[in-house]
Design a protein around this motif. Sequence first.
Motif, mmCIF file in Angstrom:
data_model
loop_
_atom_site.group_PDB
_atom_site.id
_atom_site.type_symbol
_atom_site.label_atom_id
_atom_site.label_comp_id
_atom_site.label_asym_id
_atom_site.label_seq_id
_atom_site.Cartn_x
_atom_site.Cartn_y
_atom_site.Cartn_z
ATOM 1 N N VAL A 1 0.826 -1.205 0.000
ATOM 2 C CA VAL A 1 0.000 0.000 0.000
ATOM 3 C C VAL A 1 0.862 1.258 0.000
ATOM 4 N N VAL A 2 0.438 2.251 -0.774
ATOM 5 C CA VAL A 2 0.996 3.602 -0.682
ATOM 6 C C VAL A 2 0.341 4.253 0.519
ATOM 7 N N THR A 3 1.128 4.574 1.530
ATOM 8 C CA THR A 3 0.526 4.881 2.822
ATOM 9 C C THR A 3 -0.251 6.193 2.831
ATOM 10 N N GLN A 4 0.147 7.200 2.046
ATOM 11 C CA GLN A 4 -0.623 8.444 1.993
ATOM 12 C C GLN A 4 -2.026 8.184 1.459
ATOM 13 N N LEU A 5 -2.152 7.262 0.512
ATOM 14 C CA LEU A 5 -3.469 6.919 -0.033
ATOM 15 C C LEU A 5 -4.240 6.028 0.932
ATOM 16 N N ALA A 6 -3.550 5.100 1.588
ATOM 17 C CA ALA A 6 -4.229 4.209 2.532
ATOM 18 C C ALA A 6 -4.925 4.999 3.636
ATOM 19 N N ALA A 7 -4.319 6.096 4.047
ATOM 20 C CA ALA A 7 -4.893 6.894 5.135
ATOM 21 C C ALA A 7 -6.276 7.417 4.802
ATOM 22 N N GLU A 8 -6.584 7.533 3.504
ATOM 23 C CA GLU A 8 -7.894 8.023 3.082
ATOM 24 C C GLU A 8 -8.970 6.939 3.142
ATOM 25 N N TYR A 9 -8.573 5.685 3.391
ATOM 26 C CA TYR A 9 -9.536 4.572 3.369
ATOM 27 C C TYR A 9 -9.364 3.708 4.622
ATOM 28 N N PRO A 10 -9.635 4.252 5.797
ATOM 29 C CA PRO A 10 -9.452 3.471 7.020
ATOM 30 C C PRO A 10 -10.343 2.234 7.072
ATOM 31 N N GLY B 1 -4.839 -11.386 4.025
ATOM 32 C CA GLY B 1 -3.469 -11.862 3.941
ATOM 33 C C GLY B 1 -2.503 -10.978 4.688
ATOM 34 N N GLU B 2 -1.773 -10.170 3.959
ATOM 35 C CA GLU B 2 -0.676 -9.395 4.547
ATOM 36 C C GLU B 2 -0.697 -7.979 3.976
ATOM 37 N N VAL B 3 -0.460 -7.006 4.836
ATOM 38 C CA VAL B 3 -0.321 -5.617 4.389
ATOM 39 C C VAL B 3 1.150 -5.235 4.484
ATOM 40 N N ALA B 4 1.721 -4.889 3.348
ATOM 41 C CA ALA B 4 3.107 -4.427 3.260
ATOM 42 C C ALA B 4 3.077 -3.001 2.714
ATOM 43 N N THR B 5 4.233 -2.424 2.458
ATOM 44 C CA THR B 5 4.253 -1.031 2.021
ATOM 45 C C THR B 5 4.826 -0.873 0.616
ATOM 46 N N ARG C 1 11.194 4.343 7.273
ATOM 47 C CA ARG C 1 10.710 4.278 8.656
ATOM 48 C C ARG C 1 9.309 4.886 8.768
ATOM 49 N N GLN C 2 9.089 5.978 8.035
ATOM 50 C CA GLN C 2 7.772 6.592 8.070
ATOM 51 C C GLN C 2 6.722 5.678 7.454
ATOM 52 N N ALA C 3 7.077 5.021 6.343
ATOM 53 C CA ALA C 3 6.135 4.097 5.702
ATOM 54 C C ALA C 3 5.757 2.964 6.643
ATOM 55 N N ARG C 4 6.724 2.481 7.390
ATOM 56 C CA ARG C 4 6.439 1.383 8.319
ATOM 57 C C ARG C 4 5.549 1.854 9.467
ATOM 58 N N ILE C 5 5.821 3.052 9.965
ATOM 59 C CA ILE C 5 4.974 3.612 11.028
ATOM 60 C C ILE C 5 3.557 3.817 10.516
ATOM 61 N N ASP C 6 3.439 4.304 9.284
ATOM 62 C CA ASP C 6 2.109 4.567 8.708
ATOM 63 C C ASP C 6 1.293 3.276 8.602
ATOM 64 N N VAL C 7 1.912 2.196 8.090
ATOM 65 C CA VAL C 7 1.175 0.937 7.933
ATOM 66 C C VAL C 7 0.784 0.377 9.288
ATOM 67 N N GLY D 1 0.146 2.046 12.007
ATOM 68 C CA GLY D 1 -0.973 2.822 12.502
ATOM 69 C C GLY D 1 -2.260 2.528 11.757
ATOM 70 N N TRP D 2 -2.164 2.189 10.466
ATOM 71 C CA TRP D 2 -3.365 1.965 9.642
ATOM 72 C C TRP D 2 -3.913 0.551 9.820
ATOM 73 N N ALA D 3 -3.001 -0.462 9.790
ATOM 74 C CA ALA D 3 -3.451 -1.852 9.813
ATOM 75 C C ALA D 3 -3.256 -2.517 11.169
ATOM 76 N N GLY D 4 -2.524 -1.871 12.082
ATOM 77 C CA GLY D 4 -2.338 -2.447 13.409
ATOM 78 C C GLY D 4 -1.126 -3.356 13.524
ATOM 79 N N VAL D 5 -0.460 -3.653 12.400
ATOM 80 C CA VAL D 5 0.720 -4.533 12.412
ATOM 81 C C VAL D 5 1.798 -3.874 11.562
ATOM 82 N N ALA D 6 3.020 -3.842 12.081
ATOM 83 C CA ALA D 6 4.123 -3.260 11.315
ATOM 84 C C ALA D 6 4.457 -4.157 10.130
ATOM 85 N N PRO D 7 4.636 -3.599 8.957
ATOM 86 C CA PRO D 7 4.919 -4.429 7.773
ATOM 87 C C PRO D 7 6.359 -4.929 7.782
#
Length: 537
Positions: A259-268, A278-282, A303-309, A311-317
């Motif tokens: 996932v592109v994390t800036q876009l993922a944030a728009e679709y919680p 399955g699995e959410v990666a970045t 590091r920011q991408a990992r923090i974003d995922v 926060g969004w999916a609940g599991v660090a990618p």
Amino acid sequence: GFFPDPRYHSDLNERWGALLVGIGAGIHHVHGAAALDSLAGDGLLVVAAAVCLDDDERDAIRRHVDRGGHLIATWALGARDAECEWDGYRLLKDVTDADAAGTLEGLPPTYLTVPYGAVFSAGLPPGLRVELKTEPWITVLSGSSGVFWTDWALNPLSAPGGGAAGAAIARTTKSGARIVWFGWRMDVAATERDRRLLERVAQNSALWASGHIVVDVSPWPDGRRSAMSVTQDAEHSFRNSRRLAERFSTMDVPVTFFVVTQLAAEYPELADVLSAAGEVATHSVDHRQVAGRLWSGQLAGLRQARIDVQGWAGVAPVGFRPPREVFDEYTLEAWRRSGGRYLAGSNYARTAAPEIFDTPAGPLVVLPRVVDDDYAVMVTRGETSPDSLRATFLGSLEKVRWLGGLDLLTVHTQLIDSYSRVDAVESAVRAAQAAGDVWIAQASDVADWWLQRSGLELQVRERVDRSAVLTISNRGDEEVGSAWLQVFLPDERETYAAPELGEQIVDSEYGPGGLRVRLPVLAPGESIEILLPRRAA
């Protein structure tokens, strides 16, 4: 002689002599038909690039094979007469039993590829590509081919009369002769890396032709031939990811979403949907190319991408697909230092299997894509119909099954925008399930398996009675289960009794490649010995 340099053949023989001595063989040189006829019936004859032979020498080679003598030959064996005039590939076809043989006048560069499953491939990654200097090479059409002439992208070239262009053969004749032939010469590697790889192929072949078993760890769990991971880049039209997630959840087939994390944030609302599938990666924060940036910029962005995922999916990618699939040394280290375990990107078709890179922060697995994605089909080629997607994905599956590698099936949210296109993806997965020899797993499981497998160390020693003792050690940090050994046998299966582990008979089975042996679960630091007994003559 055929070659302008009068020392060429002696230099080539010295190269082969060093290789044979390196595997413990004793050697002596022979010349002429009478010397060939004096060879022991079970001796191994190496005939390196012997292009110009007289009729007596050709017949002596045939007699050696007919009485059960073993043979390694290279290039255009006996294709010219004693005066070096063209005579054809009759001798080559006779000893290899090839249906056809011819000269490959390829354009530079020249590649050969080593699929998994023949003795040549032991200890090498499945679908390994080797580059040679460009010269006329020899190709055959044969069911015994185990190495093939290919293009850069690992697609086989055509042999005379059609079919895949074979570049090497390993076969056993009715008389018990073990025959190995290479369509190249040993001094033609394009780089030092390629030279080492050619030597490993030759060592495997020489061991087998000399009557020794050759052993490898099967590339995939449970002895599967190949693997598939379904992946989607969730970028533009992000909400289309729901279609693939919901479809494959009903099939119990995991999907990895980059996932592109800036876009993922728009679709919680999609976080739980994708996680459940399955699995959410970045795929980075903003879909800008990472490779080529300064170290500090790459590290901060990943590091920011990992923090974003997280926060969004609940599991660090643990997985990252860099935009455009390109990366550099900074990318590998930055992602590993950020807590990642694998990267999905281009390896320029060096191999169809994962690769492990040792970074200053620890090992990182790169999962390569060696098949076309939906972008290549729909945008690059302009073939937008679901049928075109289906045909491409099915063809990719067959290619990777042939290579023994990983089918990283990759699609994009902006292109898989209808259920009919989801159907095309499903068709490839259904075909993989029906094949029965494909391990279907999310990308992180593939990367973890490859790291675990890399910790297994093999040693083979022979007893006086020529029974083999296989020592398998787990040098890694995690236990390894579901691993199998592939044992390439130099003799008929009736020669061997069932493999033994202490007092127990080990689960094993015979197949086209020889004997497959199931390993027990090995804890870190654990070693076992498996005996492969030879029956009394």
